[in-house]
Write a protein that holds these residues in place. Structure first.
Motif, PDB file in Angstrom:
ATOM      1  N   THR A 261     -69.563  64.270  23.033  1.00  0.00           N
ATOM      2  CA  THR A 261     -70.506  63.549  23.866  1.00  0.00           C
ATOM      3  C   THR A 261     -70.141  62.072  23.873  1.00  0.00           C
ATOM      4  N   GLN A 262     -70.431  61.395  24.965  1.00  0.00           N
ATOM      5  CA  GLN A 262     -70.213  59.956  25.018  1.00  0.00           C
ATOM      6  C   GLN A 262     -71.189  59.220  24.111  1.00  0.00           C
ATOM      7  N   ALA A 287     -67.534  58.587  22.026  1.00  0.00           N
ATOM      8  CA  ALA A 287     -66.365  58.289  22.855  1.00  0.00           C
ATOM      9  C   ALA A 287     -65.252  57.737  21.977  1.00  0.00           C
ATOM     10  N   VAL A 288     -64.010  58.147  22.263  1.00  0.00           N
ATOM     11  CA  VAL A 288     -62.872  57.616  21.518  1.00  0.00           C
ATOM     12  C   VAL A 288     -62.754  56.113  21.750  1.00  0.00           C
ATOM     13  N   GLY A 292     -62.656  54.930  27.762  1.00  0.00           N
ATOM     14  CA  GLY A 292     -61.630  55.950  27.752  1.00  0.00           C
ATOM     15  C   GLY A 292     -62.069  57.265  28.358  1.00  0.00           C
ATOM     16  N   ASP A 293     -61.109  58.201  28.413  1.00  0.00           N
ATOM     17  CA  ASP A 293     -61.344  59.511  28.998  1.00  0.00           C
ATOM     18  C   ASP A 293     -61.631  60.578  27.942  1.00  0.00           C
ATOM     19  N   TRP A 294     -61.627  60.210  26.660  1.00  0.00           N
ATOM     20  CA  TRP A 294     -61.720  61.191  25.584  1.00  0.00           C
ATOM     21  C   TRP A 294     -63.003  61.009  24.794  1.00  0.00           C
ATOM     22  N   ASP A 295     -63.671  62.125  24.501  1.00  0.00           N
ATOM     23  CA  ASP A 295     -64.829  62.161  23.606  1.00  0.00           C
ATOM     24  C   ASP A 295     -64.521  63.135  22.473  1.00  0.00           C
ATOM     25  N   TRP A 296     -65.179  62.963  21.340  1.00  0.00           N
ATOM     26  CA  TRP A 296     -64.877  63.804  20.190  1.00  0.00           C
ATOM     27  C   TRP A 296     -66.164  64.190  19.457  1.00  0.00           C
ATOM     28  N   ARG A 297     -66.020  65.210  18.641  1.00  0.00           N
ATOM     29  CA  ARG A 297     -67.148  65.672  17.805  1.00  0.00           C
ATOM     30  C   ARG A 297     -66.558  66.353  16.570  1.00  0.00           C
ATOM     31  N   LEU A 298     -67.154  66.128  15.434  1.00  0.00           N
ATOM     32  CA  LEU A 298     -66.760  66.811  14.204  1.00  0.00           C
ATOM     33  C   LEU A 298     -68.018  67.228  13.465  1.00  0.00           C
ATOM     34  N   THR A 299     -68.197  68.542  13.325  1.00  0.00           N
ATOM     35  CA  THR A 299     -69.320  69.098  12.579  1.00  0.00           C
ATOM     36  C   THR A 299     -68.757  69.869  11.398  1.00  0.00           C
ATOM     37  N   TRP A 325     -61.604  66.004  27.245  1.00  0.00           N
ATOM     38  CA  TRP A 325     -60.816  65.108  28.095  1.00  0.00           C
ATOM     39  C   TRP A 325     -61.427  65.111  29.475  1.00  0.00           C
ATOM     40  N   ARG A 326     -61.713  63.924  29.998  1.00  0.00           N
ATOM     41  CA  ARG A 326     -62.302  63.772  31.325  1.00  0.00           C
ATOM     42  C   ARG A 326     -61.437  62.801  32.135  1.00  0.00           C
TER      43      ARG A 326
END
Length: 794
Positions: A261-262, A287-288, A292-299, A325-326
Motif C-alpha cells: 500500500t502507498q 511506498a518505496v 516511485g512506482d513501487w510499494d512494499w509490505r512485509l508481514t 509495481w505500478r
C-alpha cells in the motif's frame, strides 16, 4: 450544530474550557497529540479526533454524514491532524477562538484541487483492500468484480482484520465464531483449515481459496492460513461453483492477503497467554519512494506455544513479503510470497464411553487426555506459495486481470490412535502409531476480461474468464504397533518400535479447466440482476504407488447461477437467487460405470440493510440446499454403490455487525439449520439428522468504549456463543446419543492511546467443559484461553 469533544461531562467540559480558553485561543492549531485514527466514516473519525486531542470541534451533523475520513497516525499538531482527516472530503476547517469549525469548501476553491479528489478515490474501500472497522461494503469473492455487498444476490460473510484483532483470532475457524451457520471441524482444525457451512464440510479439497486462487487441495499438506497475514476472511454461503469450479455445496471460503500500500504501515504486536503462549508479529509497508512506482509490505510472525493437550505444540514461523509495481495508473503487478513452518500436533479423539457417557465403573476419562506418546506425536509442516496478480485497465470500461499461484507444501505427521478396548479390560485401549508423509505441489491460474457498457438505462458488467488448476500429491503412510494405554489413568513411556509396515502409498494428480461467463445487469437505480454460466472439465488420477497403473477418471459439469436484488431507499435490499455446485467423486458401480459428480443446488431469499452513512450491516436469509448423486448401497449388489441418495439442508440465518452507537460496536448472529438425509437405500438413514449439525446457533459480541465515564481510552467487550444440542451414532454399538448444548463466554478489556493498544482477552472465560462428538468419538472443546497483547503503530 453538533459538538464533539473528548470530555463527555458538560460541567467538566465547561470548567476545562474556561480554564484553558486563553491557551486554546493561542495554541489550538499548535497543540500536539498522539493520534491513531483509521480511515472510516467521517462522524466516527471526528469523535475519535476529539477524544485523542481534547480539542472542541463544531459542525452541523448533516454536513459530515456520508463522507469518509483519511487515516491519521502519530504525534502531530491537532490542526494539522484535522486537516489530514478532512482531505478529499469536500470539507475544510477553520479556527474560531478555542474552537475548530468544520465547513464546506466553497465551489471556487474546490475547483482548483482536482488532485484531492483523485486521492479520495484511491483511499476509498476496495474489494481487496483493508476495511476500517467491522463492516465491509464491497467484495469480489462472490462475483470476481469489485461489487457492493448490498448488490450481491447470495449470502456472504466478511470478517475484517479489525474484528480479528479485537477478538485475537488465532485461526480461520475462529474468525467465524460470531457468524451464522458456521462451525469449526474439531480436531482436524488444529492441523488444517476446515469448517461446516450450512451443514456441509468445507476444506482445501476444492472449496478454499486465497486471493481468488485455489489453495493446494490436499488436506494435511494444505496446512493453515495465518490470520495475522489477512485483511479479511470471506465465505460465500451455499452452492457456488459458477466462478470457481468444483466446490462443496456449503460454499466457498476465500481469504484476502495483506497487500502493498502507498499508505505507511508500521506495527509491532506481542502476545503472551495460556499454555505458555508467546508470539510476536510485525506488519510493515508503504511506498518505496514518495514519487516511485513501487510499494512494499512485509508481514511476519513467530509463535512459541503449547496446547491444552500437554505434549502437543503449536509453534510457527510465518513470513510474507509483498511487492507491487505500478508503472502507470492503469497497470499493476503484485507479487505475494508466503512461507510457513509449523510444529503442531493432532489430538486424537476419545471414545464416547468415558466422555459423553460414563465408562467402566462410572468413571470418566480426564479432560484432554493424550492417547499418544510424548516425543513421538507431532506434525512438521512446511508451506510456500507465490502469487502474481496482474491487472491492466485499457479504459474506464475494459479491464484484464491475470492471476497465478504456485504452491508447494509438505507435512510429516506422527500420531497415535486408540481404536478399540482390550478384550476383558475396557479401561485399556489398543493403539497404533502412524507415520504419514504427505506432499502437494502445483499451480492455479485465473484470467478474465471485464467489460462495462451502458444501453439506455441499463448498465452491464460482463465477465468472461478461464481458470486452470494442476495438483500433484503423494501420501506415504506406515503403521507401527504400540502397547495399549489405560485412558483413565494413562502411564506413558511405551516404546515405539522402529519396525513399521506399509499402510498405503497413495498418489494423486488432478487437473481442472473451467470457462465461465457472468453478467451483472443494473437498470435504473433499483434493479440488479446477476446471471452466470460455467463449464468444467476435470481429470483425476489416483491409486496406490505399488500398483502397476493408476486409475484416471474424467468428468465434466455445467453449473449456473441467477439472482435478483431490488435496492430500496434507506439502504434496504431484498434479494433472491438460485445457484449450483459440483464435486467429482471416484469409483464405479456394479456395471463398471464411473460415478457422476455430486451436484448441489440452492434456492435462497434474503434481505440486507446497510443504512447510508453508517457502519452497520444487517442481513437475513432463508435457504433450501440439496446435494444429489450421493452414494448409497446398491440393493441388487450391496458390495457396490449407486447414486440415488440425497442430502438436504434448510434454514434461516441472520447476521448483524457494525457501529450501534458512537461508543458501541456489535457483532451478532443466529442460525437455524435442518440438515438431514432425505433419500437413501438404507432405510434407517432416511430422515436422519446430520450428527454434528445443531438446529440452533446464536452469538453476540459487544464492545463499549467508556467515554461516558470519562475513560475514553478504555474499551470493554463481552460475547456469548451458543451451540445447540447435536447427535452422535456410535459405530461400535449403533446407539444414537444426544450431545448437550453449550454456551461460551468471551471477555475483553482494552486500553488504547494514540499508537499504543494493550488488550486482555479471555476465550471461554468461565472454562466451560463441552464436547464435540461424531461417529462414536468425542473431543473436549477448547478450555479457557487468556491472551495479553500489546501493539504499537507508528
Amino acid at each position: 450544530m453538533q459538538r464533539t469533544t473528548g470530555f463527555p461531562f458538560p460541567l467538566a467540559r465547561g470548567a476545562i474550557a474556561a480554564a484553558a480558553l486563553a491557551a486554546l485561543c493561542l495554541h489550538a492549531g499548535a497543540q500536539t497529540a498522539a493520534f491513531d485514527i483509521l480511515a472510516q466514516p467521517l462522524p466516527g473519525a471526528l469523535a475519535r479526533f476529539a477524544q485523542q486531542s481534547g480539542v472542541q470541534i463544531v459542525y452541523p451533523p448533516e454536513l459530515v454524514q456520508g463522507r469518509r475520513a483519511n487515516a491519521v497516525q502519530g504525534a502531530q499538531p491537532a490542526e494539522q491532524a484535522l486537516a489530514t482527516l478532512l482531505r478529499g472530503s469536500g470539507l475544510r476547517m477553520r479556527r474560531d477562538g478555542a474552537t475548530l469549525v468544520i465547513e464546506r469548501i466553497p465551489a471556487e476553491d474546490a475547483a482548483v484541487l482536482p488532485e484531492v479528489r483523485v486521492l479520495a478515490d484511491a483511499e476509498a474501500e476496495t474489494a481487496t483492500g483493508p476495511v476500517h472497522g467491522l463492516v465491509a461494503r464491497r467484495s469480489a469473492t462472490a462475483t470476481k468484480t469489485d461489487t457492493p455487498l448490498i448488490e450481491t444476490p447470495q449470502s456472504i460473510t466478511v470478517v475484517t482484520a479489525e474484528q480479528m484483532r479485537t477478538l485475537r483470532t488465532a485461526s480461520v475457524e475462529q474468525a467465524f465464531d460470531y457468524s451464522a451457520g458456521v462451525q469449526a471441524v474439531s480436531g482436524y482444525s488444529r492441523s488444517f483449515d476446515a469448517i461446516y457451512s450450512r451443514g456441509f464440510w468445507i476444506d482445501s479439497g476444492g472449496s478454499q481459496y486465497a486471493d481468488g486462487l485455489r489453495l493446494s487441495g490436499s488436506s494435511w499438506a494444505s496446512g493453515k492460513q495465518e490470520p495475522y497475514g489477512l485483511e479479511r476472511v470471506e465465505l460465500i454461503k451455499g452452492a457456488a461453483s459458477v466462478l470457481y469450479g468444483m466446490a462443496a455445496p456449503g460454499g466457498v471460503l476465500n481469504t484476502v492477503s495483506k497487500r502493498p500500500t502507498q499508505e505507511r504501515v508500521r506495527e509491532v504486536v506481542a502476545e503472551a497467554g495460556s499454555h505458555g503462549h508467546k508470539q510476536i508479529g510485525v506488519d510493515l509497508g508503504g511506498a518505496v519512494s514518495p514519487e516511485g512506482d513501487w510499494d512494499w509490505r512485509l508481514t511476519a510472525l513467530v509463535r512459541d506455544s503449547g496446547t491444552p493437550v500437554g505434549p502437543l505444540r503449536n509453534d510457527g514461523i510465518y513470513i510474507a513479503p509483498a511487492l507491487r509495481w505500478r508503472p502507470s495508473a492503469d497497470t499493476s503487478l503484485t507479487l505475494l510470497l508466503q512461507h510457513q513452518k509449523r510444529e503442531i500436533g493432532y489430538p486424537f479423539a476419545l471414545p464416547v464411553q468415558g466422555t459423553l457417557v460414563p465408562g467402566p465403573g462410572g468413571a470418566f476419562i480426564p479432560r484432554f487426555t493424550f492417547v499418544g506418546e510424548p516425543g513421538f506425536d507431532r506434525q512438521d509442516v512446511s508451506q510456500t506459495s507465490l502469487a502474481a496478480l496482474f491487472e491492466h485497465r485499457f479504459s474506464d470500461d475494459a479491464t484484464l486481470r491475470s492471476n497465478l499461484r504456485l504452491f508447494d507444501s509438505k507435512v510429516d505427521v506422527f500420531f497415535t490412535g486408540a481404536y478399540n478396548p482390550v478384550a476383558g479390560n475396557p479401561r485399556l485401549w489398543e493403539r497404533s502409531a502412524y507415520d504419514e508423509f504427505e506432499s502437494a505441489h502445483g499451480f492455479a491460474s485465473d484470467t478474465h476480461w471485464q467489460q462495462r457498457w451502458r444501453s439506455g438505462a441499463v448498465e452491464h458488467t460482463l465477465l468472461a474468464g478461464v481458470d486452470f488448476m494442476r495438483l500433484r500429491a503423494a501420501t506415504d503412510t506406515f503403521r507401527r504397533p504400540i502397547a495399549p494405554l489405560d485412558l483413565y489413568a494413562p502411564a506413558y513411556g511405551a516404546a515405539v518400535p522402529s519396525e513399521r509396515s506399509v499402510a498405503w502409498l497413495s498418489r494423486e494428480q488432478r487437473r481442472q479447466t473451467g470457462v465461465y461467463l457472468q453478467d451483472q445487469i443494473k437498470w435504473g437505480e433499483r434493479w440488479v440482476l446477476l446471471a452466470g454460466l460455467r463449464h468444467d472439465r476435470s481429470s483425476y488420477t489416483s491409486g496406490d504407488a505399488r500398483d502397476a497403473a493408476l486409475k484416471t477418471e474424467d468428468t465434466s459439469a455445467l453449473t449456473g447461477r441467477m439472482g435478483l436484488v431490488y435496492l430500496l431507499p434507506g439502504g434496504w435490499a431484498p434479494f433472491a437467487g438460485y445457484s449450483q455446485s459440483f464435486e467429482p467423486q471416484g469409483g464405479t458401480d456394479a456395471q463398471g460405470r464411473r460415478f457422476d459428480p455430486t451436484e448441489g443446488a440452492q434456492v435462497e431469499a434474503g434481505l440486507r440493510w446497510q443504512p447510508p452513512g453508517r457502519d452497520f450491516l444487517l442481513s437475513a436469509s432463508a435457504f433450501d440446499l440439496r446435494k444429489t448423486n450421493v452414494l448409497t448401497p446398491d440393493p441388487a449388489n450391496p458390495r457396490f454403490n449407486v447414486q440415488t441418495a440425497e442430502q438436504r439442508a434448510r434454514g434461516l440465518e441472520v447476521e448483524a455487525r457494525g457501529q450501534a452507537s458512537r461508543d458501541l460496536e456489535l457483532v451478532g448472529a443466529y442460525a437455524y439449520t435442518d440438515r438431514r438425509t432425505t433419500k437413501s437405500n438404507v432405510a434407517e438413514e432416511v430422515g436422519r439428522r446430520e450428527a454434528r449439525q445443531p438446529y440452533h446457533q446464536a452469538s453476540l459480541w459487544a464492545s463499549y468504549r467508556l467515554a461516558v465515564w470519562d475513560l475514553p481510552h478504555w474499551t470493554v467487550g463481552a460475547g456469548l456463543r451458543y451451540t445447540g444440542s447435536t447427535q452422535d451414532r456410535n459405530w461400535r454399538d449403533g446407539v444414537l446419543r444426544g450431545v448437550p448444548a453449550y454456551t461460551l463466554v468471551d471477555l475483553m478489556l482494552a486500553w488504547q492511546d494514540g499508537p499504543w493498544r494493550v488488550a486482555l482477552n479471555a476465550r471461554n472465560a468461565f472454562d466451560k467443559d463441552y464436547l464435540v462428538c461424531g461417529t462414536g468419538s468425542c473431543l473436549h472443546g477448547d478450555p479457557r484461553t487468556v491472551t495479553l497483547s500489546a501493539g504499537y503503530r507508528w
